[in-house]
Every structure is written in C-alpha cells, then in structure tokens.
Scaffold this active site. Sequence first.
Site, short mmCIF file in Angstrom:
data_model
loop_
_atom_site.label_atom_id
_atom_site.label_comp_id
_atom_site.label_asym_id
_atom_site.label_seq_id
_atom_site.Cartn_x
_atom_site.Cartn_y
_atom_site.Cartn_z
N LYS A 25 24.65 -16.02 -11.52
CA LYS A 25 25.35 -17.17 -12.12
C LYS A 25 24.54 -18.46 -11.98
CE LYS A 25 28.97 -15.25 -13.93
NZ LYS A 25 28.89 -14.93 -15.39
N TYR B 31 25.85 -11.80 -7.48
CA TYR B 31 26.59 -12.57 -8.49
C TYR B 31 26.19 -14.05 -8.46
CZ TYR B 31 30.87 -14.01 -11.06
OH TYR B 31 31.78 -14.53 -11.96
#
Length: 254
Positions: free
Chosen positions: A155, A151
């Site tokens: 991101k 993640y």
Amino acid sequence: MVQRVALVTGAARGIGAATAQRLAADGLAVAVLDLDEAATKSTVEAIIAAGGRAVGIGADVADREQVENAVARVVAELGPPTVLVNNAGVLRDNLIFKMTDDDWDTVLSVHLRGAFLVTRAVQGHMVEAKWGRIVNLSSTSALGNRGQVNYAAAKAGMQGFTKTLAIELGRYGVTANAVAPGFIETAMTAATAARMGIDFETLKKGGAEQTAVKRIGQPEDVAHTISFLASEGAGFVSGQVIYVSGGPQLGVLF
Ligand code: NAD
C-alpha cells in the site's frame, strides 16, 4: 458527449462494487472486473437495474494475459476505458517471523503487479483520448501496521506508483491519485475480525471510537471520494493521496 468508460477491479463486492455503482450513477459505462465473472453478476445487475450500463469480466489482475484479454473485452463491449480504479486486493496478515514466501508474494502480486499490469494495459487508451483518471487504492496501513509487512509495503508502494503515473501521464491530460481508506465495513475487515478472534461488532465499535467522526467507514464513503477524483472537474488534482479515514489520526488500520 460520448459516454466515458470506467474499469473497476475487484468490483464484485465491497469498495469496488460501491465504486462501480457510483461511477455508473455518475453516468459512466462500467466494466466490473473480478477474479470470477459469475461473482460480478450482482454488481452488474444493480447497475443495470438503476438504468446504467455495465459488463462483468472475470480476470486475475496479477496475470498479464488475462489482464490484456480483459481490457480488449472492455474496449469491444463498452469502448476504450479512460477511468481506471485499481481496487482489487487481498490480505495475508502475519507477523514477520511467521510470514511465508507465499503470503508476501500473493499480496505484492495482487496489489502492485496487478495495478501495474492493468494500468499499463489501459493507459494507451487514455493517452489517445488525451484524458484519463486513474485512482489507486492505498490504505492507512501504508504508514505501518503490525502483522502486515506485506500489505503495508504494497500500500505504500501504491503511493509511489501513483505519484509516478501522475508525473509521466499528466502531459496527456491524465491524472493519477490514491485513496487511502481507514476502517471500512466490508468482507475484508469482517475476515480480519474473525482471524483475530474478535467479534466483528466489537471491532467495529472499537474502530468507531478511534475516529474523529465516531463511526467506521462504509464502501460508499470511499466511492464518493473516487467519484470526485474521476470527475471532469478534478483535472488539476494529481499525484495526491487522500485518506478516507474519518479523521486525522489513524485509529484501527486496514
Ligand atoms: P473485499 O475483500 O471485500 O473485495 C476485494 C475484491 O477484490 C474481491 O471481490 C476479490 O475477489 C477481488 N480480488 C482479489 N484478488 C483479485 C485478483 N487477483 N484479481 C481480481 N480481483 C481480485 O475488499 P475491500 O475491503 O472492498 O477492499 C478493496 C480495496 O480497498 C483493497 O485494495 C483493499 O486493500 C483496500 N482497502 C480496504 C480497507 C477496508 O477497511 N476494507 C481499508 C483500506 C484499504
């Protein structure tokens, strides 16, 4: 002036739903895209009940054909989209030694491939209109967060993706910015609490303590920032990352 059309991905619930409703309240027609068309019903109905214009569309943002069909439907049913919010997202948290290929691929695929496919399919309409606003969802986790190598990479990747879009598309009147939320109260953060074996109320209380404003965020806090970035007057703001996290320090990361 002709009504502008926005496409918001992952808009069945959470930050995406609040953003779709906010953009509709701002006067835009909104395509509410999520994996399952039936799940978009509540967002679409809320927009229509408030006097706005919306359609629900089912598509997996990581699937090229589904994305291209979805954008064609937006054009046919609302008009060419010139505001795009790449919000669809998933978590598959695990420490690196336990992270599976599938945990990695799923997260990179939904966030990065998804944003790429949807943006590529939509940008031509913005270039043609010589006006566009792209807002991508990053996260405080872009700066690193235990249990989230997938993640955090996705991101952080969203930030580089955003800055490059800003450089490539700026000459056509198109801006691209990222919002990077901190702890926002949604199904995603509730699921994280459950996975950690922590009561959600306890996690929220702890998260609030770690922000300067002494509360956690709501989807509407993020929607408000996106509304600004999508507005007519924000045309000289591009390639930026705005942290919507209740203070300058990171606190609990999401
Ligand atoms: P959420 O889980 O409540 O909503 C995400 C939505 O995306 C869901 O409706 C889901 O069905 C949809 N979605 C997932 N995969 C999809 C796919 N392949 N195609 C289409 N739709 C898909 O999450 P949220 O908390 O509202 O998060 C929205 C965005 O904000 C995500 O990108 C998330 O990473 C980011 N974010 C959230 C927080 C937070 O604290 N909640 C913090 C930082 C960043």
